[in-house]
Design a protein around this motif. Sequence first.
Motif, PDB file in Angstrom:
ATOM      1  N   ALA A 257      16.443   6.428  -5.840  1.00  0.00           N
ATOM      2  CA  ALA A 257      16.483   7.528  -6.572  1.00  0.00           C
ATOM      3  C   ALA A 257      14.776   8.096  -6.903  1.00  0.00           C
ATOM      4  N   GLN A 258      13.988   6.963  -6.796  1.00  0.00           N
ATOM      5  CA  GLN A 258      12.632   7.136  -7.190  1.00  0.00           C
ATOM      6  C   GLN A 258      12.005   8.090  -5.934  1.00  0.00           C
ATOM      7  N   VAL A 259      12.316   7.394  -4.582  1.00  0.00           N
ATOM      8  CA  VAL A 259      11.978   8.365  -3.519  1.00  0.00           C
ATOM      9  C   VAL A 259      12.263   9.586  -3.300  1.00  0.00           C
ATOM     10  N   SER A 260      13.622  10.046  -3.645  1.00  0.00           N
ATOM     11  CA  SER A 260      14.056  11.369  -3.825  1.00  0.00           C
ATOM     12  C   SER A 260      13.143  12.256  -4.914  1.00  0.00           C
ATOM     13  N   GLU A 261      12.822  11.785  -5.964  1.00  0.00           N
ATOM     14  CA  GLU A 261      12.050  12.350  -7.241  1.00  0.00           C
ATOM     15  C   GLU A 261      10.692  12.400  -6.635  1.00  0.00           C
ATOM     16  N   SER A 262      10.249  11.343  -6.023  1.00  0.00           N
ATOM     17  CA  SER A 262       8.734  11.518  -5.738  1.00  0.00           C
ATOM     18  C   SER A 262       8.501  12.541  -4.799  1.00  0.00           C
ATOM     19  N   LEU A 263       9.671  12.874  -3.632  1.00  0.00           N
ATOM     20  CA  LEU A 263       9.552  13.736  -2.389  1.00  0.00           C
ATOM     21  C   LEU A 263       9.474  15.198  -2.983  1.00  0.00           C
ATOM     22  N   VAL A 264      10.633  15.424  -3.997  1.00  0.00           N
ATOM     23  CA  VAL A 264      10.721  16.672  -4.916  1.00  0.00           C
ATOM     24  C   VAL A 264       9.194  17.114  -5.214  1.00  0.00           C
ATOM     25  N   PHE A 284       3.713  11.135  -2.219  1.00  0.00           N
ATOM     26  CA  PHE A 284       4.191  10.599  -1.098  1.00  0.00           C
ATOM     27  C   PHE A 284       3.616   9.144  -1.074  1.00  0.00           C
ATOM     28  N   ALA A 285       2.667   8.597  -1.733  1.00  0.00           N
ATOM     29  CA  ALA A 285       2.457   7.121  -1.748  1.00  0.00           C
ATOM     30  C   ALA A 285       3.343   6.303  -2.422  1.00  0.00           C
ATOM     31  N   VAL A 286       3.861   6.853  -3.520  1.00  0.00           N
ATOM     32  CA  VAL A 286       5.007   6.358  -4.507  1.00  0.00           C
ATOM     33  C   VAL A 286       6.364   6.284  -3.549  1.00  0.00           C
ATOM     34  N   ALA A 287       6.451   7.348  -3.047  1.00  0.00           N
ATOM     35  CA  ALA A 287       7.614   7.258  -2.282  1.00  0.00           C
ATOM     36  C   ALA A 287       7.691   6.350  -0.928  1.00  0.00           C
ATOM     37  N   GLN A 288       6.553   5.979  -0.379  1.00  0.00           N
ATOM     38  CA  GLN A 288       6.544   4.933   0.701  1.00  0.00           C
ATOM     39  C   GLN A 288       6.485   3.701   0.104  1.00  0.00           C
ATOM     40  N   ARG A 289       5.819   3.346  -1.091  1.00  0.00           N
ATOM     41  CA  ARG A 289       6.024   2.055  -1.807  1.00  0.00           C
ATOM     42  C   ARG A 289       7.494   1.843  -2.108  1.00  0.00           C
ATOM     43  N   SER A 290       8.251   2.944  -2.584  1.00  0.00           N
ATOM     44  CA  SER A 290       9.671   2.754  -2.900  1.00  0.00           C
ATOM     45  C   SER A 290      10.720   2.626  -1.680  1.00  0.00           C
ATOM     46  N   LEU A 291      10.044   3.074  -0.573  1.00  0.00           N
ATOM     47  CA  LEU A 291      10.900   2.821   0.798  1.00  0.00           C
ATOM     48  C   LEU A 291      10.693   1.500   1.179  1.00  0.00           C
ATOM     49  N   VAL A 292       9.614   0.727   0.967  1.00  0.00           N
ATOM     50  CA  VAL A 292       9.198  -0.540   1.563  1.00  0.00           C
ATOM     51  C   VAL A 292       9.970  -1.340   0.415  1.00  0.00           C
TER      52      VAL A 292
END
Length: 588
Positions: A257-264, A284-292
Amino acid sequence: MNPNATVARLVPGPGNQLPAINLSLGSPLVLGRQGSDCLIIDDPNLSRRHAVLWNQDGTWWVRDEGSLNGTFVNGDPIRESALEDGAVVNFGGTIEFRLEVNSHLPLGPESSAFQSRFFCLGLQPVAGGRSFFLRRNLTIVGRNVTSDIVLDEPRVSGIHARIERANGRTSIMDSGSRNGTVVNGETIRRTDLNPGDEVIFGDHAFRVKRTFFPTRFLTNGLVGAAFLLVLAVLLPALFRTGTNGVERLWTREMYMAQVSESLVEAVRACDDEPRNTEVARAQFAVAQRSLVAADILPLDEGTDTDLREAFLQVSVDHRVARELNGREIFALYESLDTPPVASGSELGNDAEPETETAKNTTPAGEESEPQVVAFDLDVELSLLVAQFGIDTRRRPIPEQMRVEVARFIEFWTGPRRGFTERTIRRSGVHLDMIKNQMRQHRLPEVFAYLPFIESGYQTSITSSAKARGLWQFMPSTGRNYGLRVDDEVDERTDPEKSTVAACQYIESLLNMFGPNAFLCAVAAYNKGENGMARCLKQYGDWRSTWKFWDVVGKDSGCLKPETVEYVPRFLAAAIVMRRSEVFGLAMD
């Protein structure tokens, strides 16, 4: 030597109306403005828990406990310092004492005051009434409601006496009361207590008696034994934790959910006029950390192809797709590495804040006026939190955060200006290396300013709790993150190795609290991750941008004042270092 004998005292300085304070080898002495575990000095310049004094291997030491107005030894602000006979110690800038060491105490056999370590003494009123068990290592007697033994009678002072238990002995010390403390008919400054003694506070008379009530030594021993038994049963479960032993507070679904929020948020920042590049990169960095953290990307975040596929997997989310409007998310991510062409006044918001006289309009031949550097706290805070992907136009800064940061900016540039100047000079040796490590670990550079409040950028400084180095790692924490800490080598004092370990620890904290909860990670660096996790579980909302201030606003007491102040102290230090020229502080 009797460990509770008076071996030194603090003699009040000129104009100080307080009585002399006796010091003993038995227990550390905590001074502050409020609390049941310290010697209370009612002065507004003192913090609630201001400083602590203790004796270690024959040397007296004083440590500032993160006070607002500081502790000074012979005029110099200190964090922790050894004291010599005659040293002048100042608390909060107004309370001054001189240390007098008594080096002529007789050495001899212990007195009859030695008592059982397993059962405590008690106070039984002579004329009837409530009895008290002296179970604590330090028991405060007085009229104040914060006292451990409250005696509501006019002849009893607010803080009347201290009863200390150490090494199997119990001693009593008068705290400068108006009517004195009497033991066996004699007014005392300090003496041992034994069963059968009579003690009088004001008009309250008590008889010291033996009890079968367990001391904390015995209670803690029994609890410890029970804990070890439970630990032996549950030990396998304790290994099922997150990265480096820090258990994650978030679930995989929350990370996605955080990935989606960060990309938006990243797409919106890219579409802003002018483009908000700093916020976009951070999101984008937050999204990458969340994906990891969600196990979509490997720990090293993989190749560009891996990242493109991960972004495509998430961009099918209807919220992300609506913001993209047919564009490819990875192409938008790559475009951030291409600097925009600025024309006229169309400059991105990544530019440094301008001075009030940024353009030179002085005619040739005329002497120009000195430039005044513009400073706006809201702008500075917005630039800081933009590193974490927060756009303050959409998510306004909490008012309490603004007020507290302003207060500590004044603190660092006013009462602690000397410390700030020395710290900024020391930081020049390490700051570029620390920032480079932050970039390599995809962490916001603002974390590079954390050593300001931890160590003052001193590589070998050691606290009384044995934390050491730039990042003030405890031995166990240092070992958990790959540092060698033993009798021969202590890599906590190695600037680069300890910084790599600090980056890994901060990554673990962000994994635990959520990759957007940077203030919670900062607070956990002070409070500990488990304590911060308990507060968030009780009072936090994982979706909130300002989780830390949400918990503070509950006024639940879950966070100690030290931790509540730690976060704005850090933010203020970061602003002072980033804009040192505004305050006349040179970085070189």
